[in-house]
Design an enzyme around this catalytic site. Structure first.
Site, PDB file in Angstrom:
ATOM      1  N   GLU A   1      -4.557   4.425   3.040  1.00  0.00           N
ATOM      2  CA  GLU A   1      -3.656   3.442   2.430  1.00  0.00           C
ATOM      3  C   GLU A   1      -4.242   2.989   1.111  1.00  0.00           C
ATOM      4  O   GLU A   1      -5.370   2.481   1.070  1.00  0.00           O
ATOM      5  CB  GLU A   1      -3.511   2.241   3.340  1.00  0.00           C
ATOM      6  CG  GLU A   1      -2.866   2.593   4.654  1.00  0.00           C
ATOM      7  CD  GLU A   1      -2.764   1.363   5.518  1.00  0.00           C
ATOM      8  OE1 GLU A   1      -1.874   0.547   5.263  1.00  0.00           O
ATOM      9  OE2 GLU A   1      -3.600   1.216   6.406  1.00  0.00           O
TER      10      GLU A   1
ATOM     11  N   ASN B   1       0.903   4.921   1.502  1.00  0.00           N
ATOM     12  CA  ASN B   1       0.217   5.738   2.515  1.00  0.00           C
ATOM     13  C   ASN B   1       0.262   7.196   2.087  1.00  0.00           C
ATOM     14  O   ASN B   1       1.344   7.743   1.886  1.00  0.00           O
ATOM     15  CB  ASN B   1       0.912   5.607   3.873  1.00  0.00           C
ATOM     16  CG  ASN B   1       0.710   4.233   4.487  1.00  0.00           C
ATOM     17  OD1 ASN B   1       0.847   3.219   3.800  1.00  0.00           O
ATOM     18  ND2 ASN B   1       0.375   4.180   5.748  1.00  0.00           N
TER      19      ASN B   1
ATOM     20  N   THR C   1       0.847  -1.196   0.000  1.00  0.00           N
ATOM     21  CA  THR C   1       0.000   0.000   0.000  1.00  0.00           C
ATOM     22  C   THR C   1       0.882   1.246   0.000  1.00  0.00           C
ATOM     23  O   THR C   1       1.981   1.240   0.552  1.00  0.00           O
ATOM     24  CB  THR C   1      -0.908   0.055   1.258  1.00  0.00           C
ATOM     25  OG1 THR C   1      -0.115  -0.081   2.425  1.00  0.00           O
ATOM     26  CG2 THR C   1      -1.980  -1.003   1.234  1.00  0.00           C
TER      27      THR C   1
HETATM   28  C1  LIG Z   1      -8.227  -2.565   1.021  1.00  0.00           C
HETATM   29  C2  LIG Z   1      -7.780  -2.479   2.453  1.00  0.00           C
HETATM   30  C3  LIG Z   1      -8.681  -2.782   3.472  1.00  0.00           C
HETATM   31  C4  LIG Z   1      -8.281  -2.726   4.801  1.00  0.00           C
HETATM   32  N1  LIG Z   1      -9.186  -3.031   5.774  1.00  0.00           N
HETATM   33  C5  LIG Z   1      -8.803  -3.010   7.064  1.00  0.00           C
HETATM   34  C6  LIG Z   1      -9.723  -3.341   8.098  1.00  0.00           C
HETATM   35  O1  LIG Z   1     -10.912  -3.590   7.880  1.00  0.00           O
HETATM   36  N2  LIG Z   1      -9.267  -3.355   9.367  1.00  0.00           N
HETATM   37  C7  LIG Z   1      -7.967  -3.045   9.693  1.00  0.00           C
HETATM   38  O2  LIG Z   1      -7.626  -3.085  10.860  1.00  0.00           O
HETATM   39  N3  LIG Z   1      -7.094  -2.686   8.746  1.00  0.00           N
HETATM   40  C8  LIG Z   1      -7.478  -2.670   7.444  1.00  0.00           C
HETATM   41  N4  LIG Z   1      -6.596  -2.308   6.469  1.00  0.00           N
HETATM   42  C9  LIG Z   1      -5.325  -1.720   6.847  1.00  0.00           C
HETATM   43  C10 LIG Z   1      -4.255  -2.707   7.032  1.00  0.00           C
HETATM   44  O3  LIG Z   1      -4.298  -3.055   8.377  1.00  0.00           O
HETATM   45  C11 LIG Z   1      -2.970  -2.033   6.675  1.00  0.00           C
HETATM   46  O4  LIG Z   1      -2.919  -1.932   5.302  1.00  0.00           O
HETATM   47  C12 LIG Z   1      -1.810  -2.756   7.221  1.00  0.00           C
HETATM   48  O5  LIG Z   1      -1.778  -2.504   8.596  1.00  0.00           O
HETATM   49  C13 LIG Z   1      -0.505  -2.361   6.545  1.00  0.00           C
HETATM   50  O6  LIG Z   1      -0.151  -1.086   6.886  1.00  0.00           O
HETATM   51  P1  LIG Z   1       1.331  -0.579   6.576  1.00  0.00           P
HETATM   52  O7  LIG Z   1       1.581  -0.819   5.105  1.00  0.00           O
HETATM   53  O8  LIG Z   1       1.305   0.860   6.956  1.00  0.00           O
HETATM   54  O9  LIG Z   1       2.226  -1.387   7.428  1.00  0.00           O
HETATM   55  C14 LIG Z   1      -6.958  -2.355   5.126  1.00  0.00           C
HETATM   56  C15 LIG Z   1      -6.054  -2.031   4.091  1.00  0.00           C
HETATM   57  C16 LIG Z   1      -6.450  -2.093   2.775  1.00  0.00           C
HETATM   58  C17 LIG Z   1      -5.473  -1.759   1.696  1.00  0.00           C
END
Ligand SMILES: Cc1cc2nc3c(=O)[nH]c(=O)nc-3n(C[C@H](O)[C@H](O)[C@H](O)COP(=O)(O)O)c2cc1C
Length: 399
Positions: free
Chosen positions: A332, A278, A276
């Site tokens: 993200e 940010n 992702t």
């Molecule tokens: C399409 C999508 C849906 C997500 N849905 C959730 C969710 O429902 N609950 C949640 O805690 N995190 C959700 N996330 C966030 C993820 O937890 C997050 O992308 C992950 O912690 C990675 O973050 P980082 O790349 O900053 O480490 C989602 C991320 C994406 C891309």
């Protein structure tokens, strides 16, 4: 925590019997779990007087579910209660299969008895299948329900949510129900008791704040609840609250997010296999703008400033409740694997400006029990976003 004393059960059920027993159970902040054994006693004592009223309420819920509109339907009943609703669905909607869930084995057994069945829950009752009729699942909360239990054409919350112990729990239960629904499914909420606040001063539950931000459109409910400013209550036996899960996840006003890419926690690609980008939340309007958006998963089109073409994307605007590393809102963006983007997106591009045209909403953000569950759900989100973008309703922006 206040427990319900058996002395609170009135001897005579002739005066507003359906309400009298329930009111004695309700105490703000008491979870449904702590109530189950008390409730089993109450239900056992109240069977005879409750059933006629329950039948009328069950009829209203079944009408609202409108399960026969597509011939065959699968529905979820949350809250077994006296079994009147399960009986109504099993006997009159012969083309339906229902899964009835409750935290109390005794409630489920009682519901089964109403249907003329005996239950052997400990023997591993079969909760899957397409055969007509009602199946039973004892579970403490909606987290035990898996996608393969659905997808459902209708979900009925049967005198269940006001007992959940608070708005957050009720909202979590409704959110999970929505995720198990097919587009077009109905979600019906019926609480048994008019004047739920009598004697407790809590004034009853306002469902407006529970369903706010969820992908649900209101299609019915008690007449006096119709005004937008009025609290949305569900305790009119004849008029449950009725919502529909939209078949397309449109948002009223598409919006644009544009900001430099900043560092995240690095989990996206390393642990989850879903890289992702940010976006800096401060430069996307900051807390004031983000808090005006329903937190959750959106889809749309994304591109870096240096690129000429747009890519399909799915994005989470939220606080990542699955993890405990901070509660500020983040944005993200997962750019979907367009082949021309693959090379570019393999490298880090912190500091580059990304523009995202947000076109639709997929679901609210939720706390998952484990990383694999979150990743499975994100893969489903990606599929939904792809379908929505391929439908032609959300044209690729011009360069
Ligand atoms: C399409 C999508 C849906 C997500 N849905 C959730 C969710 O429902 N609950 C949640 O805690 N995190 C959700 N996330 C966030 C993820 O937890 C997050 O992308 C992950 O912690 C990675 O973050 P980082 O790349 O900053 O480490 C989602 C991320 C994406 C891309």
């Amino acid at each position: 925590m206040r427990r319900v004393a058996s002395a609170a059960v009135p001897d005579a059920c002739s005066t507003r019997p359906r309400y009298r027993h329930r009111r004695s159970e309700r105490t703000r902040g008491v979870s449904s779990r702590s109530l189950s054994s008390d409730r089993d006693d109450l239900v056992a004592q109240c069977t005879e007087c409750a059933l006629p009223n329950e039948r009328a309420r069950a009829d209203a819920i079944a009408r609202a579910l409108d399960l026969r509109r597509d011939g065959y339907a699968r529905c979820l009943i949350v809250g077994a209660e006296t079994g009147a609703l399960a009986l109504r669905i099993a006997s009159e909607d012969a083309a339906c299969t229902a899964l009835c869930v409750d935290a109390s084995a005794a409630q489920l057994a009682r519901c089964a008895e109403t249907l003329g069945k005996t239950l052997a829950l400990d023997a591993g009752e079969d909760v899957l299948g397409n055969a007509r009729g009602v199946r039973f699942l004892r579970c403490d909360d909606m987290r035990a329900l898996k996608p393969y239990h659905g997808p459902f054409d209708g979900v009925a919350f049967n005198a269940h949510l006001a007992d959940r112990g608070g708005e957050d729990e009720a909202r979590d239960a409704v959110t999970r129900a929505v995720l198990l629904c097919k587009p077009g499914a109905r979600v019906v909420i019926s609480e048994r008791e008019r004047g739920v606040g009598e004697g407790t001063g809590d004034g009853g539950m306002d469902f407006a704040s529970i369903v706010r931000g969820l992908p649900l459109a209101r299609v019915g409910g008690a007449k006096e609840l119709g005004e937008a400013s009025a609290p949305m209550r569900a305790d009119d036996d004849e008029n449950p609250l009725v919502f529909v899960v939209p078949s397309a996840f449109e948002i009223a006003k598409p919006f644009v997010l544009e900001a430099p890419v900043v560092t995240g926690f690095g989990r996206g690609s390393k642990q989850m296999g879903v890289p992702t980008a940010n976006l800096d939340p401060e430069l996307c309007g900051g807390e004031a703008f983000l808090s005006s958006l329903p937190l959750g998963v959106y889809f749309g089109w994304a591109k870096l400033a240096m690129e000429s073409s747009w890519h399909e994307c799915v994005l989470n605007v939220g606080k990542r409740p699955t993890f405990v590393d901070g509660d500020g809102a983040t944005i993200e963006v997962h750019v979907m694997g367009a082949s021309d983007a693959a090379k570019l997106y393999e490298r880090d591009f912190y500091g580059e400006t990304m523009r995202v045209e947000v076109r639709g909403f997929i679901r609210p953000e939720m706390r998952f029990e484990s990383l694999p569950e979150l990743v499975t759900r994100i893969r489903a989100d990606i599929g939904l976003a792809r379908n929505a973008l391929a439908s032609g309703a959300h044209a690729r922006p011009s360069a």
